[in-house]
Design a protein around this motif. Sequence first.
Motif, short mmCIF file in Angstrom:
data_model
loop_
_atom_site.label_atom_id
_atom_site.label_comp_id
_atom_site.label_asym_id
_atom_site.label_seq_id
_atom_site.Cartn_x
_atom_site.Cartn_y
_atom_site.Cartn_z
N ARG A 53 1.45 -20.80 -8.55
CA ARG A 53 2.05 -20.72 -9.77
C ARG A 53 1.58 -22.29 -10.60
NH1 ARG A 53 7.91 -17.97 -8.25
NH2 ARG A 53 7.02 -16.57 -7.01
N LEU A 54 1.02 -22.29 -11.80
CA LEU A 54 1.00 -23.40 -12.50
C LEU A 54 1.72 -23.28 -13.76
CD1 LEU A 54 -1.86 -21.96 -11.23
CD2 LEU A 54 -2.92 -23.78 -12.46
N GLY A 55 2.57 -24.57 -13.99
CA GLY A 55 3.30 -24.52 -15.23
C GLY A 55 3.42 -25.76 -15.76
N MET A 56 3.95 -25.90 -17.05
CA MET A 56 4.01 -27.44 -17.57
C MET A 56 5.57 -27.32 -18.31
SD MET A 56 1.57 -26.29 -20.53
CE MET A 56 0.39 -25.34 -19.49
N VAL A 57 6.00 -28.46 -18.24
CA VAL A 57 7.54 -28.60 -18.88
C VAL A 57 7.22 -29.06 -20.22
CG1 VAL A 57 9.44 -29.88 -18.61
CG2 VAL A 57 8.32 -29.24 -16.49
N VAL A 58 7.56 -28.19 -21.08
CA VAL A 58 7.61 -28.24 -22.36
C VAL A 58 8.86 -29.01 -23.02
CG1 VAL A 58 7.42 -27.02 -24.68
CG2 VAL A 58 6.45 -26.00 -22.78
N LYS A 59 9.77 -28.94 -22.57
CA LYS A 59 11.07 -29.71 -23.02
C LYS A 59 12.16 -29.93 -21.97
CE LYS A 59 12.47 -27.82 -27.08
NZ LYS A 59 13.07 -27.05 -28.00
N GLY A 60 12.90 -30.67 -22.18
CA GLY A 60 13.94 -30.90 -21.36
C GLY A 60 13.55 -31.58 -19.96
N GLN A 61 14.27 -31.41 -18.89
CA GLN A 61 14.00 -32.11 -17.30
C GLN A 61 14.80 -31.10 -16.34
OE1 GLN A 61 15.41 -34.29 -19.87
NE2 GLN A 61 17.46 -33.46 -19.60
N ALA A 62 14.36 -30.96 -15.23
CA ALA A 62 14.80 -30.54 -13.96
C ALA A 62 14.49 -31.26 -12.83
CB ALA A 62 13.96 -29.11 -13.92
N THR A 63 15.71 -31.07 -11.85
CA THR A 63 15.52 -31.71 -10.76
C THR A 63 15.37 -30.55 -9.46
OG1 THR A 63 17.02 -33.37 -11.11
CG2 THR A 63 16.76 -32.98 -8.87
N ILE A 64 14.22 -30.64 -8.89
CA ILE A 64 13.97 -29.52 -7.75
C ILE A 64 13.60 -30.11 -6.41
CG2 ILE A 64 12.29 -27.60 -7.34
CD1 ILE A 64 12.06 -27.20 -10.33
N ASN A 65 13.77 -29.73 -5.35
CA ASN A 65 13.41 -29.96 -4.12
C ASN A 65 12.27 -29.39 -3.76
OD1 ASN A 65 13.26 -30.28 -1.07
ND2 ASN A 65 14.81 -31.74 -1.32
N LEU A 66 11.10 -29.90 -3.53
CA LEU A 66 9.75 -29.17 -3.18
C LEU A 66 9.44 -29.67 -1.90
CD1 LEU A 66 8.03 -29.50 -6.68
CD2 LEU A 66 9.02 -27.53 -5.66
N ASN A 67 9.37 -28.87 -0.84
CA ASN A 67 8.78 -29.20 0.45
C ASN A 67 9.44 -30.55 0.85
OD1 ASN A 67 6.85 -27.19 0.75
ND2 ASN A 67 5.56 -28.24 -0.73
N LEU A 68 10.95 -30.43 0.87
CA LEU A 68 11.58 -31.54 1.36
C LEU A 68 12.07 -32.66 0.41
CD1 LEU A 68 10.54 -31.90 5.04
CD2 LEU A 68 12.26 -30.43 4.01
N VAL A 69 10.93 -32.88 -0.65
CA VAL A 69 11.09 -33.89 -1.48
C VAL A 69 11.56 -33.81 -2.69
CG1 VAL A 69 9.79 -36.04 -2.48
CG2 VAL A 69 9.17 -34.95 -0.13
N GLU A 70 12.92 -34.61 -3.08
CA GLU A 70 13.23 -34.31 -4.62
C GLU A 70 12.37 -34.74 -5.73
OE1 GLU A 70 17.36 -35.70 -6.68
OE2 GLU A 70 17.54 -34.44 -4.75
N LYS A 71 12.00 -33.93 -6.68
CA LYS A 71 11.29 -34.23 -7.85
C LYS A 71 11.92 -34.20 -9.09
CE LYS A 71 7.71 -34.84 -5.02
NZ LYS A 71 6.63 -33.87 -4.93
N ARG A 72 11.71 -35.12 -9.82
CA ARG A 72 12.52 -34.79 -11.32
C ARG A 72 11.24 -34.79 -12.27
NH1 ARG A 72 17.32 -34.80 -13.89
NH2 ARG A 72 17.44 -35.91 -16.07
N LEU A 73 11.38 -33.51 -12.80
CA LEU A 73 10.38 -32.93 -13.90
C LEU A 73 10.95 -33.28 -15.26
CD1 LEU A 73 9.50 -29.52 -11.68
CD2 LEU A 73 8.48 -31.93 -11.27
N GLU A 74 10.06 -33.66 -16.26
CA GLU A 74 10.28 -34.11 -17.47
C GLU A 74 9.17 -33.41 -18.27
OE1 GLU A 74 10.64 -38.26 -17.54
OE2 GLU A 74 12.70 -38.22 -16.51
N ALA A 75 9.59 -33.19 -19.60
CA ALA A 75 8.59 -32.91 -20.52
C ALA A 75 7.38 -33.57 -20.49
CB ALA A 75 8.93 -33.11 -22.11
N GLY A 76 6.07 -32.93 -20.54
CA GLY A 76 4.87 -33.40 -20.25
C GLY A 76 4.39 -33.49 -19.02
N THR A 77 5.10 -32.54 -18.11
CA THR A 77 4.59 -32.62 -16.54
C THR A 77 4.08 -31.22 -16.40
OG1 THR A 77 6.37 -34.08 -16.03
CG2 THR A 77 5.31 -33.08 -14.33
N PHE A 78 2.79 -31.42 -15.61
CA PHE A 78 2.14 -30.14 -15.18
C PHE A 78 2.60 -30.16 -13.54
CE2 PHE A 78 -2.09 -30.14 -17.52
CZ PHE A 78 -1.32 -29.75 -19.01
#
Length: 292
Positions: A53-78
């Motif tokens: 899965r390949l994605g890019m955040v266009v707008k807004g933000q999300a908090t996701i735990n990926l493989n044990l580590v919490e990540k903050r995804l913001e606009a402009g992130t692949f």
Amino acid sequence: MNSSLMRDILSPHIEQLRQQIFFSDELGIIHGNSQLFQHAIRLDPPFAIDDYRLGMVVKGQATINLNLVEKRLEAGTFVFFGPGTIVNPIDFSADFEVYGVVLFADFPMPFLPSQMPSAFNGPMRDFQLQVGKADFETAVNIIDTLWLIVHQPGYSRPTASSLVAALMHHYDGLYHRQSDALRASRTHEQSIFDRFIYLVNLHAAREHHIGFYAAKLCLTERYLGTIIRQASGVTAKEWIDRALVTRIKVELRHTDKTIGRISDEMHFANPSFFCKYFTRLTSKTPTEYRLE
């Protein structure tokens, strides 16, 4: 989360999502939608990813735990999720939008396994890249073209595969450019922590004790434990437990395997010990968790 589970998520909402989501047995495209993720949260995460899965955040933000580590995804992130990734979505802003592609098992991959771009063919199960405007727009243009292609009657699968290849090469180049700079800035302790978390995600279902990971890293158990606590504020044993419990939760929620089979696959001595372990860490028996 394979194509079958994705279909379960989408089917009740397909009419309202049709303008922004394409979905087949081979390929999925998300074209600026947030509702899919809101629906996914309701389907009892965590999820195990078994595709690319390949994605890019266009707008807004999300908090996701990926493989044990919490990540903050913001606009402009692949964002890349690969096979074996454990995803636990936590929160999404109301305006969260993403472009992306999902390559299911039947997709005609544009590369032989040995010829995959190295960012997708190495130890990384997931990565995130903050990119500039030009690089972001390049990826958007590729996905826009792919979106147009798949909506043509009897669309060309080789053309779709070639566009996916272009997108993967684009991600691969950016990944290596940024990872080289990141490695140069990482401390020795942070590098050990990164390698430890990678090994835990890979082996926790079989290896439950710190000694295995210390041996893999050519360190003493005591030194590894000290480094992990200093780098993360969490003990090495707790990281192992987190990985193991997360995998057990995936099996309980998203398979029909018996408790005994899950116990065997997770290399517990017997189902009784397995149940006591899970209950001690979650305050619920495996059966109670499954039936929630």
